[in-house]
Design a protein around this motif. Sequence first.
Motif, mmCIF file in Angstrom:
data_model
loop_
_atom_site.group_PDB
_atom_site.id
_atom_site.type_symbol
_atom_site.label_atom_id
_atom_site.label_comp_id
_atom_site.label_asym_id
_atom_site.label_seq_id
_atom_site.Cartn_x
_atom_site.Cartn_y
_atom_site.Cartn_z
ATOM 1 N N TYR A 53 0.846 -1.197 0.000
ATOM 2 C CA TYR A 53 0.000 0.000 0.000
ATOM 3 C C TYR A 53 0.884 1.252 0.000
ATOM 4 O O TYR A 53 0.666 2.175 -0.782
ATOM 5 C CB TYR A 53 -0.916 -0.025 1.216
ATOM 6 C CG TYR A 53 -1.905 1.123 1.289
ATOM 7 C CD1 TYR A 53 -3.173 0.994 0.741
ATOM 8 C CD2 TYR A 53 -1.580 2.312 1.935
ATOM 9 C CE1 TYR A 53 -4.097 2.035 0.819
ATOM 10 C CE2 TYR A 53 -2.490 3.353 2.012
ATOM 11 C CZ TYR A 53 -3.749 3.212 1.455
ATOM 12 O OH TYR A 53 -4.635 4.247 1.533
ATOM 13 N N ALA A 54 1.882 1.287 0.861
ATOM 14 C CA ALA A 54 2.778 2.444 0.948
ATOM 15 C C ALA A 54 3.477 2.677 -0.387
ATOM 16 O O ALA A 54 3.584 3.820 -0.847
ATOM 17 C CB ALA A 54 3.802 2.244 2.060
ATOM 18 N N ARG A 55 3.946 1.629 -1.022
ATOM 19 C CA ARG A 55 4.642 1.753 -2.310
ATOM 20 C C ARG A 55 3.698 2.359 -3.349
ATOM 21 O O ARG A 55 4.075 3.262 -4.096
ATOM 22 C CB ARG A 55 5.158 0.396 -2.780
ATOM 23 C CG ARG A 55 5.977 0.456 -4.046
ATOM 24 C CD ARG A 55 6.627 -0.883 -4.373
ATOM 25 N NE ARG A 55 7.627 -1.213 -3.355
ATOM 26 C CZ ARG A 55 7.444 -2.087 -2.355
ATOM 27 N NH1 ARG A 55 6.322 -2.752 -2.239
ATOM 28 N NH2 ARG A 55 8.400 -2.306 -1.472
ATOM 29 N N ARG A 56 2.472 1.879 -3.389
ATOM 30 C CA ARG A 56 1.506 2.396 -4.369
ATOM 31 C C ARG A 56 1.189 3.860 -4.105
ATOM 32 O O ARG A 56 1.165 4.681 -5.029
ATOM 33 C CB ARG A 56 0.226 1.550 -4.305
ATOM 34 C CG ARG A 56 -0.864 2.028 -5.200
ATOM 35 C CD ARG A 56 -0.466 1.868 -6.675
ATOM 36 N NE ARG A 56 -1.500 2.398 -7.525
ATOM 37 C CZ ARG A 56 -1.438 3.583 -8.128
ATOM 38 N NH1 ARG A 56 -0.385 4.341 -8.017
ATOM 39 N NH2 ARG A 56 -2.431 4.001 -8.883
ATOM 40 N N ASP A 84 -6.655 -6.305 5.929
ATOM 41 C CA ASP A 84 -6.268 -7.409 6.814
ATOM 42 C C ASP A 84 -5.268 -6.934 7.858
ATOM 43 O O ASP A 84 -5.364 -7.278 9.038
ATOM 44 C CB ASP A 84 -5.664 -8.569 6.017
ATOM 45 C CG ASP A 84 -6.703 -9.363 5.248
ATOM 46 O OD1 ASP A 84 -7.912 -9.196 5.511
ATOM 47 O OD2 ASP A 84 -6.296 -10.152 4.375
ATOM 48 N N ARG A 85 -4.302 -6.139 7.441
ATOM 49 C CA ARG A 85 -3.279 -5.610 8.357
ATOM 50 C C ARG A 85 -3.927 -4.735 9.435
ATOM 51 O O ARG A 85 -3.607 -4.825 10.611
ATOM 52 C CB ARG A 85 -2.250 -4.802 7.562
ATOM 53 C CG ARG A 85 -1.405 -3.861 8.373
ATOM 54 C CD ARG A 85 -0.140 -4.482 8.827
ATOM 55 N NE ARG A 85 0.723 -3.457 9.393
ATOM 56 C CZ ARG A 85 1.293 -3.572 10.558
ATOM 57 N NH1 ARG A 85 1.170 -4.673 11.247
ATOM 58 N NH2 ARG A 85 2.039 -2.614 11.023
ATOM 59 N N LEU A 89 -7.712 3.230 -3.925
ATOM 60 C CA LEU A 89 -6.624 4.068 -4.421
ATOM 61 C C LEU A 89 -5.441 3.213 -4.843
ATOM 62 O O LEU A 89 -4.379 3.736 -5.168
ATOM 63 C CB LEU A 89 -6.205 5.064 -3.335
ATOM 64 C CG LEU A 89 -7.328 5.974 -2.839
ATOM 65 C CD1 LEU A 89 -6.851 6.832 -1.682
ATOM 66 C CD2 LEU A 89 -7.858 6.842 -3.970
ATOM 67 N N CYS A 90 -5.640 1.915 -4.806
ATOM 68 C CA CYS A 90 -4.614 0.947 -5.168
ATOM 69 C C CYS A 90 -5.347 -0.285 -5.703
ATOM 70 O O CYS A 90 -6.563 -0.364 -5.593
ATOM 71 C CB CYS A 90 -3.756 0.605 -3.952
ATOM 72 S SG CYS A 90 -4.719 -0.003 -2.556
ATOM 73 N N PRO A 91 -4.637 -1.235 -6.286
ATOM 74 C CA PRO A 91 -5.319 -2.447 -6.753
ATOM 75 C C PRO A 91 -6.060 -3.143 -5.611
ATOM 76 O O PRO A 91 -5.661 -3.068 -4.446
ATOM 77 C CB PRO A 91 -4.171 -3.307 -7.278
ATOM 78 C CG PRO A 91 -3.091 -2.340 -7.634
ATOM 79 C CD PRO A 91 -3.214 -1.220 -6.625
ATOM 80 N N ALA A 92 -7.142 -3.829 -5.954
ATOM 81 C CA ALA A 92 -8.007 -4.460 -4.953
ATOM 82 C C ALA A 92 -7.235 -5.418 -4.050
ATOM 83 O O ALA A 92 -7.462 -5.448 -2.838
ATOM 84 C CB ALA A 92 -9.167 -5.187 -5.635
ATOM 85 N N GLU A 93 -6.308 -6.205 -4.603
ATOM 86 C CA GLU A 93 -5.570 -7.156 -3.764
ATOM 87 C C GLU A 93 -4.668 -6.441 -2.763
ATOM 88 O O GLU A 93 -4.464 -6.920 -1.654
ATOM 89 C CB GLU A 93 -4.782 -8.162 -4.606
ATOM 90 C CG GLU A 93 -3.683 -7.584 -5.464
ATOM 91 C CD GLU A 93 -4.142 -7.090 -6.834
ATOM 92 O OE1 GLU A 93 -3.275 -6.646 -7.596
ATOM 93 O OE2 GLU A 93 -5.348 -7.127 -7.137
ATOM 94 N N VAL A 94 -4.146 -5.272 -3.132
ATOM 95 C CA VAL A 94 -3.334 -4.478 -2.204
ATOM 96 C C VAL A 94 -4.219 -3.938 -1.081
ATOM 97 O O VAL A 94 -3.854 -3.981 0.090
ATOM 98 C CB VAL A 94 -2.602 -3.335 -2.946
ATOM 99 C CG1 VAL A 94 -1.930 -2.390 -1.970
ATOM 100 C CG2 VAL A 94 -1.591 -3.903 -3.937
#
Length: 142
Positions: free
Chosen positions: A28-31, A92-93, A81-86
């Motif tokens: 998430y942070a990278r995206r 989850d986190r 704001l990012c891909p769904a899997e991200v």
Amino acid sequence: MNPIEEWLRLIRHFETVYVPGLLQTADYARRILTEMVELHNLDIADVDAAVASRMQRQHLLYDTSKRFEFLLAEPVLRWLLCPAEVMRGQLDRRQLMCDRSPSVDVRHVPRNKASGRRRRTDLPNCVRRPPLGSGPRVATGR
């Protein structure tokens, strides 16, 4: 590392758009950082190093002498704001942090479902994460 975060005992964060950095996964942070560099022409030469630095800051969440209170507007959890899997990994986190860390409190400000708007004088209802083994708690703020 922000030296102020090292000596603070209570850290509060209100967010309307992004998951706060202390709760972000690396993906998430990278995206988000990559997007910020592109959209706002930020001077981040190495996104991977910035992500690593953000992940290193998260050691603060495990310091039992500190308390963290996060208040997230509902769009933070709903906007992709990012891909769904991200985003799934990010959600989850967030749930793991809520369930396993008594010093981390994450609350959500729900949208007003009737109109999508609030009067300026209204205080939002905040839905708190329930302690393990109990139902949801709601603080009305009034």
